[in-house]
Design a protein around this motif. Structure first.
Motif, PDB file in Angstrom:
ATOM      1  N   LEU A   1       0.551   4.458  -2.495  1.00  0.00           N
ATOM      2  CA  LEU A   1      -0.016   5.467  -2.095  1.00  0.00           C
ATOM      3  C   LEU A   1       0.705   7.393  -2.958  1.00  0.00           C
ATOM      4  O   LEU A   1      -0.834   7.478  -2.990  1.00  0.00           O
ATOM      5  N   PRO A   2       2.180   7.001  -3.451  1.00  0.00           N
ATOM      6  CA  PRO A   2       2.541   7.863  -4.320  1.00  0.00           C
ATOM      7  C   PRO A   2       1.727   8.555  -5.392  1.00  0.00           C
ATOM      8  O   PRO A   2       1.710   9.844  -6.037  1.00  0.00           O
ATOM      9  N   PHE A   3       1.100   6.948  -5.397  1.00  0.00           N
ATOM     10  CA  PHE A   3       0.196   7.396  -7.004  1.00  0.00           C
ATOM     11  C   PHE A   3      -0.788   7.215  -7.764  1.00  0.00           C
ATOM     12  O   PHE A   3      -1.759   7.342  -8.426  1.00  0.00           O
TER      13      PHE A   3
ATOM     14  N   ALA B   1      -5.679  10.956  -3.018  1.00  0.00           N
ATOM     15  CA  ALA B   1      -6.191  10.925  -2.087  1.00  0.00           C
ATOM     16  C   ALA B   1      -8.051  10.514  -1.958  1.00  0.00           C
ATOM     17  O   ALA B   1      -8.678  12.103  -2.474  1.00  0.00           O
TER      18      ALA B   1
ATOM     19  N   GLY C   1      -6.658   5.436  -3.972  1.00  0.00           N
ATOM     20  CA  GLY C   1      -6.507   6.316  -3.008  1.00  0.00           C
ATOM     21  C   GLY C   1      -7.545   5.016  -1.924  1.00  0.00           C
ATOM     22  O   GLY C   1      -6.846   4.953  -0.811  1.00  0.00           O
TER      23      GLY C   1
ATOM     24  N   TRP D   1      -4.606   2.687   1.239  1.00  0.00           N
ATOM     25  CA  TRP D   1      -5.375   3.750   2.997  1.00  0.00           C
ATOM     26  C   TRP D   1      -5.646   2.370   3.593  1.00  0.00           C
ATOM     27  O   TRP D   1      -5.267   2.631   4.691  1.00  0.00           O
TER      28      TRP D   1
ATOM     29  N   SER E   1       0.508  -1.142   0.239  1.00  0.00           N
ATOM     30  CA  SER E   1      -0.147   0.214  -0.026  1.00  0.00           C
ATOM     31  C   SER E   1       1.224   1.205   0.073  1.00  0.00           C
ATOM     32  O   SER E   1       0.011   2.406  -0.336  1.00  0.00           O
ATOM     33  N   ALA E   2       1.726   1.599   0.415  1.00  0.00           N
ATOM     34  CA  ALA E   2       2.631   2.677   0.916  1.00  0.00           C
ATOM     35  C   ALA E   2       3.649   2.667  -0.455  1.00  0.00           C
ATOM     36  O   ALA E   2       3.861   3.677  -1.017  1.00  0.00           O
ATOM     37  N   ALA E   3       3.956   1.745  -1.169  1.00  0.00           N
ATOM     38  CA  ALA E   3       4.210   1.828  -2.610  1.00  0.00           C
ATOM     39  C   ALA E   3       2.975   2.371  -4.294  1.00  0.00           C
ATOM     40  O   ALA E   3       3.285   2.981  -4.145  1.00  0.00           O
TER      41      ALA E   3
END
Length: 281
Positions: free
Chosen positions: A48-50, A53, A174, A178, A44-46
């Motif tokens: 989120l930047p793409f 929100a 998003g 999250w 998930s952390a990988a």
């Protein structure tokens, strides 16, 4: 439901059965779910930047879903500790589609047609049949079955909550990111608080398997959430639970639990239920 959506849900079903089998195969369930949660959180952390929100109105659903998922994971860990994979997993998954159908009708106003309703009931009967095939003539493991039924009810609850939340998010990616990062960090944090220095020693021998399970869990639920933005909740939930057939095959191949004729009949019922759910009428 289009063929693309159906294919995505079927792929999710296989990956879901695989990560559950990996978790069941790790003897220490707290260690197993720490790794699965951590692996899902890393994925998930990988992501989120793409991803944009989620909209503000989706956050109450995200919060509620995280809490329900914690209850789900607790009950699933308990069911795996107490019972056989080939029985508790199908009971949990078999309860969910009927409960989702009822909850979606009550709270989302999605009322399936006659064909879809019959299909959900037939598929659920087959799913539970996969679990109950070997219980005749021996005393039921009531604590394991109670935990499995409770697991199924929490599955139904988070399915409906997430089905509404992901539609309101404006950004399915998003929402997925999250949700899985928030819920994925809770059990590792609790495990660290409980085990502290002992945790790393316990994690090391099974880390690769557990993190793989986390990646599969991320893929499985991400595909389902995407599908819920493009189809009604009840048929998606029922189609997802074909993971039970994959789970029965895994139980036979890796845990040496007999498949048998009753499970074959149950598999036929599941396939028939799916055909009814996809009936255009």
């Amino acid at each position: 439901m289009t063929p693309l959506v159906a294919g995505a849900v079927l792929l999710a079903a296989v990956t879901h059965a695989a990560w559950n089998a990996i978790a069941h195969g790790i003897k220490d369930q707290l260690v197993a779910f720490t790794l699965v949660g951590g692996g899902g959180a890393l994925c998930s952390a990988a992501l989120l930047p793409f991803a944009a929100a989620p909209h503000g109105r989706a956050w109450p659903y995200l919060t509620g879903s995280v809490l329900i998922h914690l209850a789900y994971q607790f009950l699933l860990m308990r069911a795996f500790r107490l019972g056989e994979f080939g029985q508790v997993y199908p009971v949990a998954r078999g309860v969910a589609p009927v409960a989702v159908t009822v909850l979606a009708a009550l709270f989302v106003h999605e009322r399936p047609g006659a064909w879809q309703t019959v299909g959900v009931l037939v598929a659920s009967a087959g799913l539970c049949g996969v679990a109950l095939w070997g219980m005749w003539g021996r005393r039921p493991n009531w604590p394991a079955l109670a935990a499995a039924v409770g697991t199924g009810l929490t599955i139904a609850a988070y399915t409906v909550v997430d089905g509404v939340g992901v539609r309101d998010a404006g950004s399915p990616l998003g929402y997925i990111g999250w949700l899985l990062i928030l819920q994925g960090l809770v059990i590792p944090a609790a495990a660290f608080a409980a085990r502290r220095g002992e945790l790393l020693t316990a994690l090391r021998p099974v880390a690769a398997r557990g993190l793989l399970g986390g990646a599969l869990s991320f893929a499985a639920y991400g595909l389902v959430l995407w599908a819920q933005t493009r189809a009604d909740l009840a048929p998606v939930a029922a189609l997802r639970e074909t993971s039970v057939i994959a789970g029965a095959a895994i139980a036979t191949l890796f845990f040496h639990e007999r498949f048998g004729r009753p499970r074959l009949i149950a598999a036929v019922l599941v396939v028939g239920g799916i055909a009814l759910m996809l009936h255009p009428g």
